[in-house]
Design an enzyme around this catalytic site. Structure first.
Site, PDB file in Angstrom:
ATOM      1  N   GLN A  87       0.845  -1.202   0.000  1.00  0.00           N
ATOM      2  CA  GLN A  87       0.000   0.000   0.000  1.00  0.00           C
ATOM      3  C   GLN A  87       0.876   1.246   0.000  1.00  0.00           C
ATOM      4  OE1 GLN A  87      -2.431  -0.495   3.480  1.00  0.00           O
ATOM      5  NE2 GLN A  87      -3.757  -2.010   2.515  1.00  0.00           N
TER       6      GLN A  87
ATOM      7  N   ASP B 200      -2.208 -11.631   4.005  1.00  0.00           N
ATOM      8  CA  ASP B 200      -3.673 -11.710   4.088  1.00  0.00           C
ATOM      9  C   ASP B 200      -4.184 -13.137   4.230  1.00  0.00           C
ATOM     10  OD1 ASP B 200      -3.867  -8.982   3.928  1.00  0.00           O
ATOM     11  OD2 ASP B 200      -4.211  -8.948   1.764  1.00  0.00           O
TER      12      ASP B 200
ATOM     13  N   ARG C 123      -4.817  -9.411  14.203  1.00  0.00           N
ATOM     14  CA  ARG C 123      -5.166 -10.744  13.681  1.00  0.00           C
ATOM     15  C   ARG C 123      -4.453 -11.878  14.406  1.00  0.00           C
ATOM     16  NH1 ARG C 123      -5.748  -9.107   7.226  1.00  0.00           N
ATOM     17  NH2 ARG C 123      -7.899  -8.367   7.457  1.00  0.00           N
TER      18      ARG C 123
HETATM   19  C1  S3P Z   1      -2.605  -4.594   0.142  1.00  0.00           C
HETATM   20  C2  S3P Z   1      -1.451  -4.750   0.847  1.00  0.00           C
HETATM   21  C3  S3P Z   1      -1.392  -5.387   2.164  1.00  0.00           C
HETATM   22  C4  S3P Z   1      -2.653  -6.194   2.440  1.00  0.00           C
HETATM   23  C5  S3P Z   1      -3.910  -5.470   2.087  1.00  0.00           C
HETATM   24  C6  S3P Z   1      -3.900  -5.085   0.623  1.00  0.00           C
HETATM   25  C7  S3P Z   1      -2.543  -3.921  -1.148  1.00  0.00           C
HETATM   26  O1  S3P Z   1      -1.279  -4.387   3.146  1.00  0.00           O
HETATM   27  O2  S3P Z   1      -2.694  -6.591   3.792  1.00  0.00           O
HETATM   28  O3  S3P Z   1      -5.022  -6.301   2.337  1.00  0.00           O
HETATM   29  O4  S3P Z   1      -3.507  -3.987  -1.941  1.00  0.00           O
HETATM   30  O5  S3P Z   1      -1.517  -3.298  -1.427  1.00  0.00           O
HETATM   31  P1  S3P Z   1       0.145  -3.746   3.504  1.00  0.00           P
HETATM   32  O6  S3P Z   1       0.652  -3.091   2.291  1.00  0.00           O
HETATM   33  O7  S3P Z   1      -0.138  -2.739   4.583  1.00  0.00           O
HETATM   34  O8  S3P Z   1       0.954  -4.897   3.993  1.00  0.00           O
END
Ligand code: S3P
Length: 431
Positions: A167, A317, A348
């Site tokens: 993200q 996830d 979690r």
């Molecule tokens: C995601 C990245 C992950 C994941 C989230 C979706 C993404 O989070 O847990 O459900 O779409 O880039 P993080 O980047 O915070 O690890």
């Protein structure tokens, strides 16, 4: 209420991948010309992203009135968005808030971003720090939402991310698009690359180089995007619940067509094969840089797994559901290096440990993971989803092999990523 099952059998068609849906909706909004996104995620999180884009002046509509194909048509308005008259409501979605931050940080106006109770507890310093270095001004509540982002003409950044987070990586790439100069981002561990793949699909140029277990990306600002027509592959993280359900029953058989097979997401399939699920993939194709295929799986014996290091980031996830089925394996599961799980929609690690114990399992909870012995018999219990979609779905799967019925309070949280989950699970379980 989930009753124990005898077997899992059938075919599951999954809504579009959540990670890709968010990114396509954002990039379609800042592209030039129309985009058509088929099989857009049905989850509430991706609806939050669309609603925020509308607030920022992007026009879009659902083009299939019966909603069956989940097609969204977006009219891109180019890199300049319009100020929203109200706060951007990201709901439960960390992806919406963190990635959209990168886009609003480069606009000529101020935006407020808010989220629900869970999102309001999640760390945002990971995007605030680098975006501030690029020139945006961001006020927060001690590094947490709500955020007030005063956009600026951003400058490129050379940044090594302290946390492995896709993200954050996508947020910075989106900001880089609006910045002057060339941005360089380095990630310590390779995370999902949908941001990079999507940017290329929309016409941006970027360079990628892997460095050890990590990754380096360079991209110049000011590039214009053009709209695309795409069919979004089925969500692999949603598929995880059905794959783990199938894994619980020797002799189960499941097919999943049109499933995302992106190598940065598919580590789950390696782990499930190593544990004992038989998996074959056919009809592999690439759509806008994303690998897609059809999956056939067959349940067998379930042995054991250790998830640590780069695997913990790659499976972040899917760990809740893998952990939820661990007591039914022969030797169980050990998870290490996964402390990020404590700052997801819920803690979690704690949620999995508490619910498994309520079902009678022996669990060792650690700061950065879990150790769950195999060969255990679980009983039905009254559990809590902790308002977390992945916890609700993980324990619906664990309940299939328990003795007696399991009640999951707050199970409606599943709608965050997969509204039809319980109905589809019911369709493939035999009692
Ligand atoms: C995601 C990245 C992950 C994941 C989230 C979706 C993404 O989070 O847990 O459900 O779409 O880039 P993080 O980047 O915070 O690890």
């Amino acid at each position: 209420m989930v009753r124990p099952a005898r077997n899992v059998q059938g075919s599951v068609r999954l809504p579009g991948d959540k990670s890709i849906s968010h990114r396509y909706a954002m990039l379609a909004g800042i592209a030039e010309g129309p985009s058509r996104l088929e099989n857009y995620s049905t989850g509430a999180d991706c609806a939050s992203t669309l609603a925020c884009m509308r607030s920022l002046g992007v026009t879009w509509e659902r083009s299939d009135q019966d909603g069956a194909a989940n097609t969204i048509e977006v009219q891109g308005r180019g890199l300049s968005l319009a100020p929203s008259t109200s706060a951007l409501d990201c709901g439960n979605s960390g992806s919406t808030m963190r990635m959209l931050c990168g886009i609003v940080a480069g606009q000529k106006f101020t935006s407020e971003m808010v989220g629900d109770e869970s999102l309001s507890r999640r760390p945002m310093a990971r995007v605030i720090t680098p975006l501030s270095a690029m020139g945006a001004e961001i006020a927060s509540y001690e590094g947490k939402p709500p955020l007030r982002i005063t956009g600026a003409r951003l400058k490129a950044i050379d940044y090594t991310m302290p946390v492995a987070s896709a993200q954050v990586k996508s947020c910075l790439l989106f900001a880089a698009l609006l910045a002057d100069g060339e941005t360089r981002i380095e990630e310590p561990l390779r995370t999902r690359d949908h941001g990079e793949v999507a940017l290329r699909a929309f016409g941006a140029k970027l360079d990628r180089k892997s460095s050890g277990s990590g990754n380096e990306i360079r991209m110049s600002g000011g590039q214009r995007l053009r709209g695309i027509e795409a069919r979004i592959p089925g969500d692999l993280s949603s598929a995880a619940f059905f794959l783990c359900a199938a894994a619980l029953f020797p002799g189960s058989q499941l097919t999943i067509p049109n499933l995302l097979m992106n190598p940065t997401r598919a580590r789950l399939l390696d782990v499930l094969m190593q544990i004992g699920l038989r998996i074959s993939v056919t009809q592999l194709e690439e759509i806008h840089g994303e690998l897609v295929g059809a999956l056939q799986v067959e349940g067998g014996r379930l042995t054991e797994a250790t998830i640590a290091g780069a695997d913990s980031a790659a499976l972040i996830d899917e760990i809740p559901v893998l952990a939820a089925i661990a007591p039914y394996m022969e030797q169980g599961i050990e998870v290490r290096d996964a402390k990020e799980l404590r700052v997801k929609e819920s803690d979690r690690i704690a949620a999995v440990a508490t619910n498994l114990r309520l079902m009678g399992a022996q669990v060792e909870e650690r700061e950065d993971g879990l150790k769950i012995p195999g060969g255990q018999t679980l009983h039905g219990a009254e559990l809590d989803s902790y308002s977390d979609h992945r916890i609700a779905m993980a324990f619906a799967v664990a309940a299939l092999r328990a003795e007696g019925e399991t009640l999951i309070r707050g199970a409606e949280a599943a709608a965050i990523s997969y509204p039809a989950f319980f109905q589809t699970l019911e369709e493939v379980t035999e009692r």
